[in-house]
Design a protein around this motif. Structure first.
Motif, PDB file in Angstrom:
ATOM      1  N   ASP A   1      42.262 -20.256  48.846  1.00  0.00           N
ATOM      2  CA  ASP A   1      42.420 -21.690  49.103  1.00  0.00           C
ATOM      3  C   ASP A   1      41.081 -22.400  49.295  1.00  0.00           C
ATOM      4  OD1 ASP A   1      45.103 -21.215  48.999  1.00  0.00           O
ATOM      5  OD2 ASP A   1      45.560 -21.999  50.982  1.00  0.00           O
ATOM      6  N   TYR A   2      40.963 -23.541  48.664  1.00  0.00           N
ATOM      7  CA  TYR A   2      39.800 -24.406  48.882  1.00  0.00           C
ATOM      8  C   TYR A   2      40.167 -25.824  48.465  1.00  0.00           C
ATOM      9  CZ  TYR A   2      38.902 -24.548  43.844  1.00  0.00           C
ATOM     10  OH  TYR A   2      39.027 -24.760  42.490  1.00  0.00           O
ATOM     11  N   VAL A   3      39.401 -26.794  48.987  1.00  0.00           N
ATOM     12  CA  VAL A   3      39.562 -28.197  48.612  1.00  0.00           C
ATOM     13  C   VAL A   3      38.193 -28.787  48.332  1.00  0.00           C
ATOM     14  CG1 VAL A   3      41.731 -28.690  49.809  1.00  0.00           C
ATOM     15  CG2 VAL A   3      39.588 -28.827  51.051  1.00  0.00           C
ATOM     16  N   ILE A   4      38.205 -29.929  47.651  1.00  0.00           N
ATOM     17  CA  ILE A   4      36.960 -30.641  47.355  1.00  0.00           C
ATOM     18  C   ILE A   4      37.131 -32.079  47.841  1.00  0.00           C
ATOM     19  CG2 ILE A   4      35.274 -31.272  45.591  1.00  0.00           C
ATOM     20  CD1 ILE A   4      36.445 -29.033  43.842  1.00  0.00           C
ATOM     21  N   PRO A   5      36.772 -32.365  49.089  1.00  0.00           N
ATOM     22  CA  PRO A   5      36.925 -33.721  49.615  1.00  0.00           C
ATOM     23  C   PRO A   5      36.108 -34.725  48.815  1.00  0.00           C
ATOM     24  CG  PRO A   5      36.374 -32.152  51.360  1.00  0.00           C
ATOM     25  CD  PRO A   5      36.172 -31.449  50.069  1.00  0.00           C
ATOM     26  N   ASP A   6      36.564 -35.985  48.836  1.00  0.00           N
ATOM     27  CA  ASP A   6      35.818 -37.033  48.152  1.00  0.00           C
ATOM     28  C   ASP A   6      34.443 -37.243  48.784  1.00  0.00           C
ATOM     29  OD1 ASP A   6      37.667 -37.752  46.142  1.00  0.00           O
ATOM     30  OD2 ASP A   6      38.833 -38.886  47.587  1.00  0.00           O
TER      31      ASP A   6
ATOM     32  N   ASP B   1      23.518 -22.804  54.487  1.00  0.00           N
ATOM     33  CA  ASP B   1      23.607 -21.504  55.160  1.00  0.00           C
ATOM     34  C   ASP B   1      25.051 -21.061  55.361  1.00  0.00           C
ATOM     35  OD1 ASP B   1      20.842 -21.513  55.363  1.00  0.00           O
ATOM     36  OD2 ASP B   1      20.861 -22.393  57.380  1.00  0.00           O
ATOM     37  N   HIS B   2      26.005 -21.922  55.033  1.00  0.00           N
ATOM     38  CA  HIS B   2      27.414 -21.627  55.290  1.00  0.00           C
ATOM     39  C   HIS B   2      28.217 -21.439  53.996  1.00  0.00           C
ATOM     40  CE1 HIS B   2      27.038 -22.431  59.608  1.00  0.00           C
ATOM     41  NE2 HIS B   2      26.259 -23.437  59.268  1.00  0.00           N
ATOM     42  N   LEU B   3      27.536 -21.126  52.922  1.00  0.00           N
ATOM     43  CA  LEU B   3      28.218 -20.861  51.656  1.00  0.00           C
ATOM     44  C   LEU B   3      29.084 -19.609  51.792  1.00  0.00           C
ATOM     45  CD1 LEU B   3      28.550 -21.543  48.613  1.00  0.00           C
ATOM     46  CD2 LEU B   3      26.612 -20.007  48.189  1.00  0.00           C
ATOM     47  N   ILE B   4      30.351 -19.710  51.353  1.00  0.00           N
ATOM     48  CA  ILE B   4      31.255 -18.562  51.416  1.00  0.00           C
ATOM     49  C   ILE B   4      31.469 -17.979  50.030  1.00  0.00           C
ATOM     50  CG2 ILE B   4      33.615 -17.808  51.929  1.00  0.00           C
ATOM     51  CD1 ILE B   4      33.680 -19.675  54.256  1.00  0.00           C
ATOM     52  N   GLU B   5      32.039 -18.773  49.134  1.00  0.00           N
ATOM     53  CA  GLU B   5      32.380 -18.280  47.804  1.00  0.00           C
ATOM     54  C   GLU B   5      32.671 -19.465  46.889  1.00  0.00           C
ATOM     55  OE1 GLU B   5      35.706 -15.300  45.712  1.00  0.00           O
ATOM     56  OE2 GLU B   5      35.594 -15.471  47.880  1.00  0.00           O
ATOM     57  N   ASN B   6      32.401 -19.293  45.601  1.00  0.00           N
ATOM     58  CA  ASN B   6      32.836 -20.263  44.602  1.00  0.00           C
ATOM     59  C   ASN B   6      32.303 -21.676  44.883  1.00  0.00           C
ATOM     60  OD1 ASN B   6      34.437 -20.203  42.150  1.00  0.00           O
ATOM     61  ND2 ASN B   6      35.799 -21.670  43.142  1.00  0.00           N
ATOM     62  N   ASN B   7      31.072 -21.753  45.364  1.00  0.00           N
ATOM     63  CA  ASN B   7      30.458 -23.037  45.726  1.00  0.00           C
ATOM     64  C   ASN B   7      31.238 -23.785  46.800  1.00  0.00           C
ATOM     65  OD1 ASN B   7      28.229 -22.779  44.048  1.00  0.00           O
ATOM     66  ND2 ASN B   7      29.232 -23.783  42.330  1.00  0.00           N
ATOM     67  N   CYS B   8      31.911 -23.041  47.660  1.00  0.00           N
ATOM     68  CA  CYS B   8      32.644 -23.634  48.771  1.00  0.00           C
ATOM     69  C   CYS B   8      32.047 -23.137  50.090  1.00  0.00           C
ATOM     70  CB  CYS B   8      34.128 -23.273  48.706  1.00  0.00           C
ATOM     71  SG  CYS B   8      34.972 -23.966  47.268  1.00  0.00           S
ATOM     72  N   TYR B   9      32.150 -23.989  51.122  1.00  0.00           N
ATOM     73  CA  TYR B   9      31.444 -23.740  52.371  1.00  0.00           C
ATOM     74  C   TYR B   9      32.399 -23.600  53.544  1.00  0.00           C
ATOM     75  CZ  TYR B   9      27.472 -25.061  49.520  1.00  0.00           C
ATOM     76  OH  TYR B   9      26.538 -25.111  48.518  1.00  0.00           O
ATOM     77  N   ASP B  10      31.923 -22.898  54.571  1.00  0.00           N
ATOM     78  CA  ASP B  10      32.691 -22.672  55.787  1.00  0.00           C
ATOM     79  C   ASP B  10      33.016 -24.021  56.443  1.00  0.00           C
ATOM     80  OD1 ASP B  10      33.492 -22.024  58.456  1.00  0.00           O
ATOM     81  OD2 ASP B  10      32.436 -20.107  58.284  1.00  0.00           O
ATOM     82  N   PRO B  11      34.273 -24.224  56.858  1.00  0.00           N
ATOM     83  CA  PRO B  11      34.644 -25.487  57.506  1.00  0.00           C
ATOM     84  C   PRO B  11      33.827 -25.799  58.754  1.00  0.00           C
ATOM     85  CG  PRO B  11      36.609 -24.226  56.940  1.00  0.00           C
ATOM     86  CD  PRO B  11      35.425 -23.339  56.668  1.00  0.00           C
ATOM     87  N   VAL B  12      33.226 -24.793  59.365  1.00  0.00           N
ATOM     88  CA  VAL B  12      32.463 -25.019  60.584  1.00  0.00           C
ATOM     89  C   VAL B  12      31.298 -25.977  60.356  1.00  0.00           C
ATOM     90  CG1 VAL B  12      30.839 -23.091  60.294  1.00  0.00           C
ATOM     91  CG2 VAL B  12      31.503 -23.832  62.606  1.00  0.00           C
ATOM     92  N   ALA B  13      30.852 -26.108  59.106  1.00  0.00           N
ATOM     93  CA  ALA B  13      29.704 -26.973  58.796  1.00  0.00           C
ATOM     94  C   ALA B  13      30.100 -28.434  58.602  1.00  0.00           C
ATOM     95  CB  ALA B  13      28.998 -26.463  57.548  1.00  0.00           C
ATOM     96  N   PHE B  14      31.403 -28.731  58.622  1.00  0.00           N
ATOM     97  CA  PHE B  14      31.870 -30.084  58.309  1.00  0.00           C
ATOM     98  C   PHE B  14      32.218 -30.855  59.579  1.00  0.00           C
ATOM     99  CE2 PHE B  14      32.379 -27.628  54.537  1.00  0.00           C
ATOM    100  CZ  PHE B  14      32.248 -28.507  53.468  1.00  0.00           C
TER     101      PHE B  14
END
Length: 205
Positions: free
Chosen positions: A87-92, A102-115
């Motif tokens: 699961d992943y989303v791409i917010p506007d 530093d919070h990259l997880i996978e597939n150019n998506c990042y850990d929610p903790v950074a948002f």
């Protein structure tokens, strides 16, 4: 943004839903592909009015100093969700910590903790932003979720994520200011009139 669900075939094709999503992105340049709750959705390119809202929103966010050493104001950044293996989303638009790389997880998506904040501008399938993504962002513990609801001419500010929802849901109409929590890194209120006007399509002659 409007979205259409895509069924995952039982036989053939990519081995995983994530691989299928990436294949679709290659086949459909400009489309947004997301996976929420194991459901793959494909969103057509936004209209000009949708893009205009994002530009209008960048002005107060930048003026408040949120694109700085401590935080970044970004568009189209992937957020990895804890709700499913792919699961992943791409917010506007997002306000994220400056060290988001530093919070990259996978597939150019990042850990929610950074948002610190995520924002969506609705299109024809507004229920995606008002329902499925509310649950997704809450489960990811994103502190603030803002929805520019072009369907009903409202701006929603959701705070206090709990299991599958937000504890506080404020709705603002034309003529009002929509204050955002200072936890995003600055004192800021959005002018609802300016935002909604930017999102109106001009009628064809």
């Amino acid at each position: 943004m409007s979205a259409a669900a895509v069924e995952h075939p039982c036989d053939g094709g990519p081995d995983s839903l994530l691989e299928e999503a990436n294949a679709l992105m290659e086949q459909l340049p400009g489309y947004r592909v997301e996976i929420i709750g194991g459901l793959l959705t494909v969103t057509p390119p936004p209209d000009a009015a949708h893009a205009n809202v994002l530009t209008e929103l960048m002005i107060p966010f930048l003026a408040a100093g949120l694109h700085s050493r401590d935080s970044k104001v970004l568009q189209g950044v992937g957020l990895w969700l804890p709700t499913g293996t792919d699961d992943y989303v791409i917010p506007d638009l997002v306000v994220a910590d400056a060290d988001i790389d530093d919070h990259l997880i996978e597939n150019n998506c990042y850990d929610p903790v950074a948002f610190r904040l995520v924002l969506e501008v609705t299109s024809s399938n507004y229920n995606q932003d008002l329902k499925a993504k509310v649950a997704a962002y809450a489960d990811a513990n994103v502190p603030v979720y803002v929805i520019v609801n072009r369907k009903h001419n409202r701006v929603h500010v959701l705070t206090g994520p709990v299991a599958g929802d937000y504890a506080h849901h404020q709705v603002y109409a034309s003529g009002q200011q929509a204050p955002l929590p200072e936890s995003i890194g600055a004192r800021l209120a959005l002018d609802v009139d300016d935002i909604l006007k930017a999102g109106h399509r001009k009628p064809r002659d």
